[in-house]
Design a protein around this motif. Structure first.
Motif, PDB file in Angstrom:
ATOM      1  N   GLY A 261      16.825  -8.326   0.163  1.00  0.00           N
ATOM      2  CA  GLY A 261      16.861  -9.520   0.605  1.00  0.00           C
ATOM      3  C   GLY A 261      15.670 -10.335   1.362  1.00  0.00           C
ATOM      4  N   ILE A 262      14.602  -9.642   1.043  1.00  0.00           N
ATOM      5  CA  ILE A 262      13.402  -9.773   1.582  1.00  0.00           C
ATOM      6  C   ILE A 262      12.361 -10.511   0.524  1.00  0.00           C
ATOM      7  CG2 ILE A 262      11.167  -9.004   2.658  1.00  0.00           C
ATOM      8  CD1 ILE A 262      12.769  -6.639   3.994  1.00  0.00           C
ATOM      9  N   SER A 263      11.859 -11.757   0.892  1.00  0.00           N
ATOM     10  CA  SER A 263      11.209 -12.460  -0.057  1.00  0.00           C
ATOM     11  C   SER A 263       9.725 -12.044  -0.105  1.00  0.00           C
ATOM     12  CB  SER A 263      10.970 -14.116   0.452  1.00  0.00           C
ATOM     13  OG  SER A 263      10.454 -13.837   1.614  1.00  0.00           O
ATOM     14  N   LYS A 273       2.047  -1.714   2.899  1.00  0.00           N
ATOM     15  CA  LYS A 273       1.015  -1.708   1.806  1.00  0.00           C
ATOM     16  C   LYS A 273       0.811  -0.052   1.495  1.00  0.00           C
ATOM     17  CE  LYS A 273      -3.221  -2.543   2.573  1.00  0.00           C
ATOM     18  NZ  LYS A 273      -4.519  -3.418   2.603  1.00  0.00           N
ATOM     19  N   ASP A 274       0.954   0.585   2.515  1.00  0.00           N
ATOM     20  CA  ASP A 274       0.744   1.874   2.427  1.00  0.00           C
ATOM     21  C   ASP A 274       2.153   2.895   1.934  1.00  0.00           C
ATOM     22  OD1 ASP A 274      -2.235   2.369   2.910  1.00  0.00           O
ATOM     23  OD2 ASP A 274      -1.549   1.485   5.024  1.00  0.00           O
ATOM     24  N   ALA A 275       3.108   2.212   1.828  1.00  0.00           N
ATOM     25  CA  ALA A 275       4.323   3.035   1.261  1.00  0.00           C
ATOM     26  C   ALA A 275       4.211   3.450   0.153  1.00  0.00           C
ATOM     27  CB  ALA A 275       5.607   1.738   1.109  1.00  0.00           C
ATOM     28  N   GLY A 276       4.848   4.630  -0.433  1.00  0.00           N
ATOM     29  CA  GLY A 276       4.725   5.157  -1.674  1.00  0.00           C
ATOM     30  C   GLY A 276       5.671   4.374  -2.650  1.00  0.00           C
ATOM     31  N   THR A 277       6.911   4.473  -2.885  1.00  0.00           N
ATOM     32  CA  THR A 277       7.590   3.776  -3.836  1.00  0.00           C
ATOM     33  C   THR A 277       8.200   2.593  -3.216  1.00  0.00           C
ATOM     34  OG1 THR A 277       7.711   5.628  -5.038  1.00  0.00           O
ATOM     35  CG2 THR A 277       9.470   3.898  -5.889  1.00  0.00           C
ATOM     36  N   ILE A 278       7.961   1.267  -3.558  1.00  0.00           N
ATOM     37  CA  ILE A 278       8.723   0.139  -3.247  1.00  0.00           C
ATOM     38  C   ILE A 278       9.728  -0.080  -4.289  1.00  0.00           C
ATOM     39  CG2 ILE A 278       8.350  -2.132  -2.397  1.00  0.00           C
ATOM     40  CD1 ILE A 278       5.478  -1.321  -1.498  1.00  0.00           C
ATOM     41  N   VAL A 279      10.974  -0.454  -3.611  1.00  0.00           N
ATOM     42  CA  VAL A 279      12.249  -0.895  -4.432  1.00  0.00           C
ATOM     43  C   VAL A 279      12.739  -2.462  -3.822  1.00  0.00           C
ATOM     44  CG1 VAL A 279      14.525  -0.592  -5.211  1.00  0.00           C
ATOM     45  CG2 VAL A 279      13.104   1.200  -4.889  1.00  0.00           C
ATOM     46  N   ALA A 280      12.663  -3.469  -4.569  1.00  0.00           N
ATOM     47  CA  ALA A 280      13.081  -4.948  -4.319  1.00  0.00           C
ATOM     48  C   ALA A 280      14.437  -5.055  -4.866  1.00  0.00           C
ATOM     49  CB  ALA A 280      11.787  -5.732  -4.542  1.00  0.00           C
ATOM     50  N   ILE A 281      15.108  -5.668  -4.066  1.00  0.00           N
ATOM     51  CA  ILE A 281      16.337  -6.304  -4.295  1.00  0.00           C
ATOM     52  C   ILE A 281      16.524  -7.713  -4.070  1.00  0.00           C
ATOM     53  CG2 ILE A 281      18.961  -6.128  -4.326  1.00  0.00           C
ATOM     54  CD1 ILE A 281      18.398  -2.720  -3.919  1.00  0.00           C
ATOM     55  N   ASN A 282      16.554  -8.360  -4.727  1.00  0.00           N
ATOM     56  CA  ASN A 282      16.489  -9.989  -4.409  1.00  0.00           C
ATOM     57  C   ASN A 282      17.107 -10.869  -5.471  1.00  0.00           C
ATOM     58  OD1 ASN A 282      15.607 -12.905  -3.619  1.00  0.00           O
ATOM     59  ND2 ASN A 282      14.454 -11.511  -1.918  1.00  0.00           N
ATOM     60  N   PRO A 288       7.906 -13.119  -4.110  1.00  0.00           N
ATOM     61  CA  PRO A 288       6.402 -12.365  -4.009  1.00  0.00           C
ATOM     62  C   PRO A 288       6.839 -10.820  -3.852  1.00  0.00           C
ATOM     63  CG  PRO A 288       6.630 -14.294  -2.633  1.00  0.00           C
ATOM     64  CD  PRO A 288       8.013 -14.111  -2.968  1.00  0.00           C
ATOM     65  N   ILE A 289       7.804 -10.438  -3.489  1.00  0.00           N
ATOM     66  CA  ILE A 289       8.035  -8.986  -3.298  1.00  0.00           C
ATOM     67  C   ILE A 289       7.877  -8.272  -4.558  1.00  0.00           C
ATOM     68  CG2 ILE A 289      10.585  -9.242  -3.391  1.00  0.00           C
ATOM     69  CD1 ILE A 289       8.661  -6.847  -0.883  1.00  0.00           C
ATOM     70  N   PHE A 290       8.260  -8.995  -5.649  1.00  0.00           N
ATOM     71  CA  PHE A 290       8.439  -8.314  -6.836  1.00  0.00           C
ATOM     72  C   PHE A 290       7.150  -7.944  -7.272  1.00  0.00           C
ATOM     73  CE2 PHE A 290      12.774 -10.231  -7.069  1.00  0.00           C
ATOM     74  CZ  PHE A 290      13.365  -8.941  -7.280  1.00  0.00           C
ATOM     75  N   GLU A 291       6.047  -8.696  -6.752  1.00  0.00           N
ATOM     76  CA  GLU A 291       4.542  -8.547  -7.322  1.00  0.00           C
ATOM     77  C   GLU A 291       4.097  -7.243  -7.020  1.00  0.00           C
ATOM     78  OE1 GLU A 291       2.291 -11.791  -6.282  1.00  0.00           O
ATOM     79  OE2 GLU A 291       3.480 -13.353  -6.981  1.00  0.00           O
ATOM     80  N   ILE A 292       4.658  -6.744  -5.954  1.00  0.00           N
ATOM     81  CA  ILE A 292       4.220  -5.491  -5.390  1.00  0.00           C
ATOM     82  C   ILE A 292       5.220  -4.206  -5.533  1.00  0.00           C
ATOM     83  CG2 ILE A 292       2.404  -6.524  -3.873  1.00  0.00           C
ATOM     84  CD1 ILE A 292       5.502  -4.902  -2.241  1.00  0.00           C
ATOM     85  N   ALA A 293       6.412  -4.678  -5.942  1.00  0.00           N
ATOM     86  CA  ALA A 293       7.439  -3.505  -6.091  1.00  0.00           C
ATOM     87  C   ALA A 293       7.274  -2.677  -7.200  1.00  0.00           C
ATOM     88  CB  ALA A 293       8.678  -4.181  -6.020  1.00  0.00           C
ATOM     89  N   ASP A 294       7.339  -1.418  -7.130  1.00  0.00           N
ATOM     90  CA  ASP A 294       7.403  -0.592  -8.276  1.00  0.00           C
ATOM     91  C   ASP A 294       8.653  -0.523  -8.849  1.00  0.00           C
ATOM     92  OD1 ASP A 294       4.921   1.340  -7.580  1.00  0.00           O
ATOM     93  OD2 ASP A 294       6.208   1.188  -5.570  1.00  0.00           O
ATOM     94  N   ILE A 295       9.962  -0.633  -8.419  1.00  0.00           N
ATOM     95  CA  ILE A 295      11.189  -1.058  -9.123  1.00  0.00           C
ATOM     96  C   ILE A 295      11.580  -2.461  -8.658  1.00  0.00           C
ATOM     97  CG2 ILE A 295      13.492  -0.220  -9.513  1.00  0.00           C
ATOM     98  CD1 ILE A 295      12.166   2.605  -8.879  1.00  0.00           C
ATOM     99  N   GLY A 296      12.130  -3.378  -9.410  1.00  0.00           N
ATOM    100  CA  GLY A 296      12.585  -4.470  -8.946  1.00  0.00           C
ATOM    101  C   GLY A 296      14.025  -4.906  -9.631  1.00  0.00           C
ATOM    102  N   LEU A 297      14.992  -5.017  -8.755  1.00  0.00           N
ATOM    103  CA  LEU A 297      16.332  -5.472  -9.054  1.00  0.00           C
ATOM    104  C   LEU A 297      16.643  -6.880  -8.804  1.00  0.00           C
ATOM    105  CD1 LEU A 297      18.345  -2.145  -7.781  1.00  0.00           C
ATOM    106  CD2 LEU A 297      17.417  -2.783 -10.306  1.00  0.00           C
TER     107      LEU A 297
END
Length: 313
Positions: A261-263, A273-282, A288-297
């Protein structure tokens, strides 16, 4: 040759992982020696832990009841006095280091270099500016002691297996009385510390309320993760501000970051920015979070999170 003194961060008798990350930064200088300074009322156990960090030559333990709590104005004169003979004095770019190191720099009469993220030379470094949108190369005068904070998220922890000597020292300096310890206000939790956790689950404005935030805590518990939040969630009163991740919160580098739930405002992205794997749920597929996410739901978090928990079980 360079000789580096690192001021150890610790709490409740335990060394903070940011200290080992400072050692990694110091090793990039290929120095003659790396020493760690431990200031505490009883530094023995902390110094022994610091001595196990690979690459450390010596641990200097200063026992003083005035060091029972980390007060920058009390510790800075001691650090400045012990800095004699060192070319570099490093501290972590955490709340502790950001409070202490400017005081040390002021006492030594030098300018501080902040947020070192890469070493280009003995006195040349890279650091982020403009909320991490740009990286600048800075060069400090080689003729004076370099005082700096190390961006912990940009460096790995130095390994274990060291066997550094531990020396006790006393510092004969006047300690100020105008600043005193009143108390520490901090949330208590059995979850991992946000700043050093390997896994983090964060919630944003999309979670909707403090009550709804329980779904974030539930997923974090399933993953053995720390809990974080966006500034929007903090400002809305869903969680306390010590959970805030981002430019005005904590800069973290977990192996797994789950943003729920983070835009994805630029200020928040700066913190991950230095995180390994980023998963976005929105539910907003254009967030915009999906532009940098490795996995998006893309979907309703209140539907997706229970399904994730069931799968994890």
């Amino acid at each position: 040759m360079s000789k580096v003194l690192i001021v150890a961060e610790h709490l409740n008798g335990k060394l903070n992982a940011a200290t080992a990350k400072c050692v990694s930064a110091a090793q990039a200088l290929s120095p003659e020696a790396i020493d760690i300074l431990v200031l505490a009322a009883d530094p023995a156990s902390i110094a022994a832990e610091a001595a196990q960090i690979a690459g450390v030559a010596k641990v200097i333990a200063v026992a003083n009841v005035a060091n029972a709590n980390a007060i920058a104005q009390v510790q800075a004169p001691q650090v400045a006095a012990l800095a004699a003979g060192y070319s570099h004095v490093f501290g972590p770019s955490t709340t502790f280091g950001k409070d202490l190191m400017p005081c040390v720099a002021a006492l030594l009469g030098v300018a501080q270099v902040s947020d070192l993220m890469a070493v280009e030379g003995s006195h040349t470094f890279k650091r982020p500016i403009y909320a991490g949108n740009a990286i600048v190369t800075v060069e400090a005068p080689a003729s004076q002691t370099l005082v700096a904070t190390v961006r912990a998220a940009s460096w790995p922890e130095a390994g274990k297996g060291g066997n550094a000597s531990v020396e006790t020292a006393s510092v004969d300096v006047a300690l100020p009385s105008h600043t005193r310890y009143i108390g520490l206000a901090a949330g208590s939790s059995d979850r991992p510390d946000l700043q050093s956790a390997k896994r983090v689950v964060s919630g944003g404005r999309g979670v909707g309320s403090e009550e709804n935030f329980r779904v974030i805590y539930a997923l974090a518990d399933k993953l053995g993760a720390a809990v974080g939040a966006s500034r929007a969630a903090v400002d809305a009163g869903y969680v306390p501000n010590e959970l805030q991740v981002g430019q005005t919160g904590k800069i973290i580098s977990p192996e797994l970051y789950v943003a729920v739930g983070i835009s994805g405002a630029i200020q928040h992205l700066t913190g991950i920015k230095d995180a390994g794997t980023i998963v976005a749920i929105n539910k907003d597929g254009d967030a915009p979070i999906f532009e940098i996410a490795d996995i998006g739901l893309v979907g309703d978090l209140f539907t997706i999170l229970p399904e994730l928990e069931a799968a994890l079980a």
